[in-house]
Write a protein that holds these residues in place. Structure first.
Motif, PDB file in Angstrom:
ATOM      1  N   GLN A 107      -1.392   7.192 -13.241  1.00  0.00           N
ATOM      2  CA  GLN A 107      -1.611   6.174 -12.216  1.00  0.00           C
ATOM      3  C   GLN A 107      -1.828   6.818 -10.849  1.00  0.00           C
ATOM      4  O   GLN A 107      -2.685   6.368 -10.079  1.00  0.00           O
ATOM      5  CB  GLN A 107      -0.445   5.187 -12.143  1.00  0.00           C
ATOM      6  CG  GLN A 107      -0.657   4.073 -11.129  1.00  0.00           C
ATOM      7  CD  GLN A 107      -1.878   3.226 -11.432  1.00  0.00           C
ATOM      8  OE1 GLN A 107      -2.047   2.765 -12.559  1.00  0.00           O
ATOM      9  NE2 GLN A 107      -2.746   3.009 -10.444  1.00  0.00           N
ATOM     10  N   VAL A 108      -1.084   7.861 -10.551  1.00  0.00           N
ATOM     11  CA  VAL A 108      -1.280   8.568  -9.284  1.00  0.00           C
ATOM     12  C   VAL A 108      -2.719   9.082  -9.200  1.00  0.00           C
ATOM     13  O   VAL A 108      -3.380   8.949  -8.156  1.00  0.00           O
ATOM     14  CB  VAL A 108      -0.259   9.717  -9.131  1.00  0.00           C
ATOM     15  CG1 VAL A 108      -0.644  10.645  -7.992  1.00  0.00           C
ATOM     16  CG2 VAL A 108       1.142   9.154  -8.924  1.00  0.00           C
ATOM     17  N   SER A 136      -2.824  10.548   2.145  1.00  0.00           N
ATOM     18  CA  SER A 136      -1.382  10.338   2.128  1.00  0.00           C
ATOM     19  C   SER A 136      -0.933  10.538   0.694  1.00  0.00           C
ATOM     20  O   SER A 136      -1.742  10.503  -0.238  1.00  0.00           O
ATOM     21  CB  SER A 136      -1.051   8.914   2.588  1.00  0.00           C
ATOM     22  OG  SER A 136      -1.338   8.767   3.955  1.00  0.00           O
ATOM     23  N   GLY A 137       0.339  10.739   0.499  1.00  0.00           N
ATOM     24  CA  GLY A 137       0.855  10.878  -0.851  1.00  0.00           C
ATOM     25  C   GLY A 137       0.649   9.594  -1.633  1.00  0.00           C
ATOM     26  O   GLY A 137       0.864   8.501  -1.113  1.00  0.00           O
ATOM     27  N   GLN A 138       0.206   9.748  -2.862  1.00  0.00           N
ATOM     28  CA  GLN A 138       0.022   8.600  -3.751  1.00  0.00           C
ATOM     29  C   GLN A 138       1.144   8.597  -4.783  1.00  0.00           C
ATOM     30  O   GLN A 138       1.460   9.630  -5.376  1.00  0.00           O
ATOM     31  CB  GLN A 138      -1.334   8.670  -4.454  1.00  0.00           C
ATOM     32  CG  GLN A 138      -2.508   8.462  -3.520  1.00  0.00           C
ATOM     33  CD  GLN A 138      -2.538   7.049  -2.954  1.00  0.00           C
ATOM     34  OE1 GLN A 138      -2.329   6.069  -3.661  1.00  0.00           O
ATOM     35  NE2 GLN A 138      -2.808   6.944  -1.665  1.00  0.00           N
ATOM     36  N   ILE A 139       1.734   7.420  -4.966  1.00  0.00           N
ATOM     37  CA  ILE A 139       2.772   7.239  -5.967  1.00  0.00           C
ATOM     38  C   ILE A 139       2.243   6.296  -7.041  1.00  0.00           C
ATOM     39  O   ILE A 139       1.177   5.698  -6.874  1.00  0.00           O
ATOM     40  CB  ILE A 139       4.095   6.728  -5.339  1.00  0.00           C
ATOM     41  CG1 ILE A 139       3.917   5.361  -4.688  1.00  0.00           C
ATOM     42  CG2 ILE A 139       4.634   7.744  -4.331  1.00  0.00           C
ATOM     43  CD1 ILE A 139       5.217   4.736  -4.196  1.00  0.00           C
ATOM     44  N   PRO A 140       2.941   6.151  -8.160  1.00  0.00           N
ATOM     45  CA  PRO A 140       2.419   5.349  -9.265  1.00  0.00           C
ATOM     46  C   PRO A 140       2.562   3.840  -9.082  1.00  0.00           C
ATOM     47  O   PRO A 140       3.206   3.140  -9.870  1.00  0.00           O
ATOM     48  CB  PRO A 140       3.216   5.847 -10.473  1.00  0.00           C
ATOM     49  CG  PRO A 140       4.488   6.343  -9.908  1.00  0.00           C
ATOM     50  CD  PRO A 140       4.141   6.901  -8.566  1.00  0.00           C
ATOM     51  N   LEU A 141       1.926   3.336  -8.037  1.00  0.00           N
ATOM     52  CA  LEU A 141       1.772   1.897  -7.853  1.00  0.00           C
ATOM     53  C   LEU A 141       0.337   1.555  -8.215  1.00  0.00           C
ATOM     54  O   LEU A 141      -0.574   2.313  -7.897  1.00  0.00           O
ATOM     55  CB  LEU A 141       2.002   1.495  -6.387  1.00  0.00           C
ATOM     56  CG  LEU A 141       3.399   1.602  -5.809  1.00  0.00           C
ATOM     57  CD1 LEU A 141       3.366   1.253  -4.320  1.00  0.00           C
ATOM     58  CD2 LEU A 141       4.353   0.677  -6.533  1.00  0.00           C
ATOM     59  N   THR A 142       0.126   0.404  -8.838  1.00  0.00           N
ATOM     60  CA  THR A 142      -1.241  -0.047  -9.083  1.00  0.00           C
ATOM     61  C   THR A 142      -1.837  -0.502  -7.761  1.00  0.00           C
ATOM     62  O   THR A 142      -1.121  -0.654  -6.762  1.00  0.00           O
ATOM     63  CB  THR A 142      -1.272  -1.223 -10.082  1.00  0.00           C
ATOM     64  OG1 THR A 142      -0.616  -2.350  -9.481  1.00  0.00           O
ATOM     65  CG2 THR A 142      -0.607  -0.850 -11.408  1.00  0.00           C
TER      66      THR A 142
END
Length: 124
Positions: free
Chosen positions: A51-52, A29-35
């Motif tokens: 982060q991504v 799935s798409g990864q976004i810059p959340l830890t």
């Protein structure tokens, strides 16, 4: 079909999985810059892109894949003016092995982040 789930990347923020393995291929799935704890990484495109890639590394490892086995990436960026800065970070992770890639500017991304990346990789 096998669902990929790791605590090393943020949990899905909707009705989807972090990734799926089908016939030795991993689809993230798409990864976004959340830890992994779900905290949004603020800052410029480079900070968010790092982060991504941390998140992508975690899901790839859980799937039995790696950056070296990625065959295709799709990059979504909020502003095409960030393309050069994004490529600087992207090139740190794909320096020798360069998978096929699409990069598109989009009007808006989840949580108003600057970048989202998804990958397709061969499972080792």
């Amino acid at each position: 079909m096998k669902v990929v789930q790791t605590s090393g990347a943020p949990a899905a923020i909707g009705p989807y999985s972090q990734g799926i393995i089908v016939n030795n291929m991993f689809y993230s799935s798409g990864q976004i810059p959340l830890t992994a704890e779900g905290v949004l990484v603020e800052g410029d495109i480079q900070a968010q892109t790092h982060q991504v890639f941390k998140n992508l590394q975690a899901v790839l490892e859980e799937a039995g894949a790696s950056f070296e086995t990625v065959v295709k990436t799709t990059v979504f960026i909020k502003d095409m003016n960030d393309f050069v800065a994004l490529n600087e970070v992207y090139g740190e992770y794909f320096s020798v092995h360069k998978p096929a890639r699409s990069c598109v500017e989009v009007a808006r991304l989840p949580k108003d982040v600057l970048v989202e990346i998804e990958v397709i990789a061969l499972v080792k």
